[in-house]
Design a protein around this motif. Structure first.
Motif, PDB file in Angstrom:
ATOM      1  N   GLY A 200      34.849  13.239  71.576  1.00  0.00           N
ATOM      2  CA  GLY A 200      35.766  14.435  71.713  1.00  0.00           C
ATOM      3  C   GLY A 200      37.330  13.784  71.806  1.00  0.00           C
ATOM      4  N   ARG A 201      37.268  12.841  72.822  1.00  0.00           N
ATOM      5  CA  ARG A 201      38.596  12.439  72.978  1.00  0.00           C
ATOM      6  C   ARG A 201      39.213  11.660  71.520  1.00  0.00           C
ATOM      7  N   GLU A 202      38.390  11.010  70.693  1.00  0.00           N
ATOM      8  CA  GLU A 202      38.981  10.362  69.644  1.00  0.00           C
ATOM      9  C   GLU A 202      39.509  11.576  68.702  1.00  0.00           C
ATOM     10  N   VAL A 203      38.977  12.473  68.537  1.00  0.00           N
ATOM     11  CA  VAL A 203      39.287  13.629  67.687  1.00  0.00           C
ATOM     12  C   VAL A 203      40.602  14.207  68.187  1.00  0.00           C
ATOM     13  N   ILE A 204      40.904  14.250  69.394  1.00  0.00           N
ATOM     14  CA  ILE A 204      42.068  14.884  70.011  1.00  0.00           C
ATOM     15  C   ILE A 204      43.131  13.604  69.874  1.00  0.00           C
ATOM     16  N   GLU A 205      42.755  12.328  69.951  1.00  0.00           N
ATOM     17  CA  GLU A 205      43.754  11.412  69.785  1.00  0.00           C
ATOM     18  C   GLU A 205      44.450  11.297  68.324  1.00  0.00           C
ATOM     19  N   THR A 206      43.323  11.666  67.439  1.00  0.00           N
ATOM     20  CA  THR A 206      43.848  11.432  66.079  1.00  0.00           C
ATOM     21  C   THR A 206      44.658  12.871  65.696  1.00  0.00           C
ATOM     22  N   ARG A 207      44.380  13.908  66.337  1.00  0.00           N
ATOM     23  CA  ARG A 207      45.262  14.887  65.826  1.00  0.00           C
ATOM     24  C   ARG A 207      46.618  14.788  66.290  1.00  0.00           C
ATOM     25  N   ALA A 208      46.691  14.257  67.601  1.00  0.00           N
ATOM     26  CA  ALA A 208      48.014  14.028  68.158  1.00  0.00           C
ATOM     27  C   ALA A 208      48.932  13.085  67.574  1.00  0.00           C
ATOM     28  N   GLU A 209      48.061  12.224  66.998  1.00  0.00           N
ATOM     29  CA  GLU A 209      48.991  10.918  66.315  1.00  0.00           C
ATOM     30  C   GLU A 209      49.327  11.512  65.178  1.00  0.00           C
ATOM     31  N   ALA A 210      48.619  12.324  64.351  1.00  0.00           N
ATOM     32  CA  ALA A 210      49.085  12.873  63.261  1.00  0.00           C
ATOM     33  C   ALA A 210      50.493  13.890  63.440  1.00  0.00           C
ATOM     34  N   LEU A 211      50.604  14.493  64.596  1.00  0.00           N
ATOM     35  CA  LEU A 211      51.446  15.218  64.888  1.00  0.00           C
ATOM     36  C   LEU A 211      52.724  14.636  65.786  1.00  0.00           C
ATOM     37  N   ALA A 212      52.518  13.180  66.025  1.00  0.00           N
ATOM     38  CA  ALA A 212      53.572  12.708  66.976  1.00  0.00           C
ATOM     39  C   ALA A 212      53.706  13.059  68.178  1.00  0.00           C
ATOM     40  N   ALA A 213      52.397  13.835  68.709  1.00  0.00           N
ATOM     41  CA  ALA A 213      52.693  14.400  70.065  1.00  0.00           C
ATOM     42  C   ALA A 213      51.978  13.323  71.229  1.00  0.00           C
ATOM     43  N   PRO A 214      53.120  12.954  72.224  1.00  0.00           N
ATOM     44  CA  PRO A 214      52.576  12.307  73.183  1.00  0.00           C
ATOM     45  C   PRO A 214      51.439  12.587  73.963  1.00  0.00           C
ATOM     46  N   LEU A 215      50.688  11.847  74.255  1.00  0.00           N
ATOM     47  CA  LEU A 215      49.001  12.265  74.971  1.00  0.00           C
ATOM     48  C   LEU A 215      49.654  11.535  76.306  1.00  0.00           C
ATOM     49  N   ARG A 216      49.021  12.322  77.512  1.00  0.00           N
ATOM     50  CA  ARG A 216      48.606  11.630  78.684  1.00  0.00           C
ATOM     51  C   ARG A 216      47.267  11.897  79.277  1.00  0.00           C
ATOM     52  N   ILE A 217      46.428  10.897  78.780  1.00  0.00           N
ATOM     53  CA  ILE A 217      45.059  10.922  78.924  1.00  0.00           C
ATOM     54  C   ILE A 217      44.484  10.423  80.121  1.00  0.00           C
ATOM     55  N   ALA A 218      43.561  11.033  80.835  1.00  0.00           N
ATOM     56  CA  ALA A 218      42.866  11.192  82.092  1.00  0.00           C
ATOM     57  C   ALA A 218      42.196   9.771  81.793  1.00  0.00           C
ATOM     58  N   ARG A 219      42.242   9.026  82.772  1.00  0.00           N
ATOM     59  CA  ARG A 219      41.616   7.482  83.087  1.00  0.00           C
ATOM     60  C   ARG A 219      42.376   6.489  82.294  1.00  0.00           C
ATOM     61  N   GLN A 220      43.275   6.901  81.595  1.00  0.00           N
ATOM     62  CA  GLN A 220      43.992   5.943  80.945  1.00  0.00           C
ATOM     63  C   GLN A 220      45.564   5.855  81.476  1.00  0.00           C
ATOM     64  N   ASP A 221      46.179   7.275  81.420  1.00  0.00           N
ATOM     65  CA  ASP A 221      47.398   7.450  81.961  1.00  0.00           C
ATOM     66  C   ASP A 221      47.636   7.781  83.143  1.00  0.00           C
ATOM     67  N   TRP A 222      46.604   8.636  83.875  1.00  0.00           N
ATOM     68  CA  TRP A 222      46.424   9.191  85.192  1.00  0.00           C
ATOM     69  C   TRP A 222      45.107   9.299  85.478  1.00  0.00           C
ATOM     70  N   ASP A 223      44.724   9.208  86.610  1.00  0.00           N
ATOM     71  CA  ASP A 223      43.455   9.459  87.127  1.00  0.00           C
ATOM     72  C   ASP A 223      43.351  10.339  88.772  1.00  0.00           C
ATOM     73  N   SER A 224      42.213  10.787  88.896  1.00  0.00           N
ATOM     74  CA  SER A 224      42.206  11.624  90.076  1.00  0.00           C
ATOM     75  C   SER A 224      40.744  11.385  90.676  1.00  0.00           C
ATOM     76  N   TYR A 225      40.521  11.072  91.919  1.00  0.00           N
ATOM     77  CA  TYR A 225      39.160  10.889  92.417  1.00  0.00           C
ATOM     78  C   TYR A 225      39.413  11.287  94.004  1.00  0.00           C
ATOM     79  N   SER A 226      38.127  11.455  94.693  1.00  0.00           N
ATOM     80  CA  SER A 226      38.024  11.647  96.168  1.00  0.00           C
ATOM     81  C   SER A 226      37.769  10.366  96.749  1.00  0.00           C
ATOM     82  N   GLU A 227      38.331  10.268  98.025  1.00  0.00           N
ATOM     83  CA  GLU A 227      38.306   9.247  98.795  1.00  0.00           C
ATOM     84  C   GLU A 227      38.467   9.339 100.180  1.00  0.00           C
TER      85      GLU A 227
END
Length: 422
Positions: A200-227
């Protein structure tokens, strides 16, 4: 005076005999209304399969803590249609709703139009007339051809986790469904992406690249967890040590992270992030019921309500139950005949003792209780049926006082429960 319910009943009669996902009808009625969608406050557009409502509720809590006036549009409603349209922080009034629905009915001129399309047009009309700082817009179905996808230049788009659902409209593979959700991405507009399956992520990335839309992707550009009983969020702006979300369930950690990533992208900081996780309200998502006839019928039992209805929703409920204090747990479950019933129930089998299947009152697409029962038995759940939710709750309370009862399986059933309990 004509009530909103009377007008909504009339609008249902305009529904096309076959739903073809298209923006043509939407563009026609918006043009007749003077294109109100072009005059609404900056839009945060949210698509995804699960978590859209919770994520929107957290973003709204954060924005409102910053003193911002926020419009919000969501669906479906639970107890009353007014829940779908929030104007500058307040639910639309009955008077405003009735007037704006009549205006849209007149502009439509009797043409075929889906219920969601004409009511979305009504929301845009309402939003265009009340000053606010932001508009939170939740997709109804899919994204690419959803009635909300007429906003050319949103401030931000958000895609929550994508999974298999609504296959009759969106396709039966994850990449197909992700492609529909990614249809809300706009040229040059930042998009926050929640945790996704790789395909699913691959499809979203392909669409964003075609539209030059900056992505902020979980576990790559940000993350959240309980500790250690806290929520940890981090991105390139730094780390936040926050309270756990007040909305219950382990899955709310990723919803909170998505909401915080959106707020950070909009320029907000730790106070707004804290408010997002501590002040959000979103009914029928692992909601503890504390009053009303069903609570009285439950006696010493805990009574909970959840509207999740697809396999990912079943997994989220199962994880929530696993994290709760141990207590015998029984389900009262009603589902629609359009859903993957076994897929929803399979994750729950290890967390519960039994299930009572019920029909959903007033829902044409309700699955007969006997079929819900059979699906439960096939995945290893001891199951029986009851005539209604009240009967089921009474039986469980009588057989196992002090148990945990979870009413689940459909937002339509959840809405009926909330109406019963005031």
């Amino acid at each position: 005076m004509t009530t909103s319910d009377q007008i909504l009943a009339r609008l249902m009669q305009l529904h096309p005999k076959v739903i073809d996902l298209s923006l043509d009808r939407m563009e026609r009625i918006l043009a007749a209304l003077g294109n109100p969608e072009r005059r609404i406050p900056p839009v945060i557009h949210i698509a995804g399969t699960n978590g859209k409502g919770s994520t929107q509720a957290m973003i709204r809590a954060g924005l409102e803590a910053a003193g911002k006036r926020v419009h919000a549009y969501t669906s479906p409603h639970l107890a009353h249609f007014r829940e779908r349209i929030r104007l500058a922080g307040e639910l639309i009034s009955e008077t405003e709703l009735a007037a704006i629905l009549e205006e849209c009915e007149a502009a439509n001129g009797g043409h075929p139009i889906t219920f969601f399309e004409i009511t979305t047009a009504a929301a845009f009309l309402a939003f265009s007339r009340i000053p606010a700082d932001y508009t939170l817009l939740e997709v109804g179905l899919g994204g690419r051809l959803d009635a909300t996808n007429v906003i050319d230049n949103p401030a931000l788009t958000v895609i929550t986790p994508v999974s298999i659902d609504h296959t009759q409209f969106l396709g039966d593979t994850l990449p197909q469904i992700a492609g529909e959700k990614a249809g809300i991405i706009k040229r040059g507009v930042p998009c926050i992406v929640a945790p996704q399956a790789p395909e699913g992520r691959e499809v979203i990335e392909t669409r964003a690249e075609a539209l030059a839309a900056p992505l902020r992707i979980a576990r790559q550009d940000w993350d959240s967890y309980s500790e250690h009983g806290r929520l940890v969020y981090f991105d390139d702006k730094g780390l936040l040590d926050l309270p756990l979300p007040n909305l219950p369930g382990p899955h709310q950690i990723q919803n909170a992270g998505t909401a915080i990533a959106a707020l950070r992208e909009l320029g907000f900081g730790e106070p707004e992030a804290t408010a997002a996780v501590t002040r959000a309200e979103w009914p029928a998502r692992m909601q503890r019921l504390t009053r009303g006839p069903l609570v009285e019928a439950a006696g010493d039992c805990e009574l909970w309500l959840d509207g999740g209805h697809n396999p990912a929703g079943g997994e989220a409920v199962a994880a929530t139950l696993a994290a709760m204090p141990k207590r015998p747990t029984h389900l009262v479950c009603g589902m629609l005949n359009t859903k993957d019933v076994e897929g929803y129930m399979r994750p729950l089998a290890s967390q519960i003792r039994s299930m009572i299947a019920v029909p959903i009152p007033g829902a044409e697409a309700t699955l007969p209780a006997e079929e819900t029962e059979s699906a439960a038995i096939r995945v290893g759940i001891a199951a029986t049926t009851a005539t209604d939710t009240l009967d089921a709750v009474r039986r469980i309370a009588l057989e196992e006082p002090g148990a945990r009862i979870l009413i689940c399986g459909s937002l339509y059933l959840a809405g009926d429960v909330l109406r019963q309990n005031g």
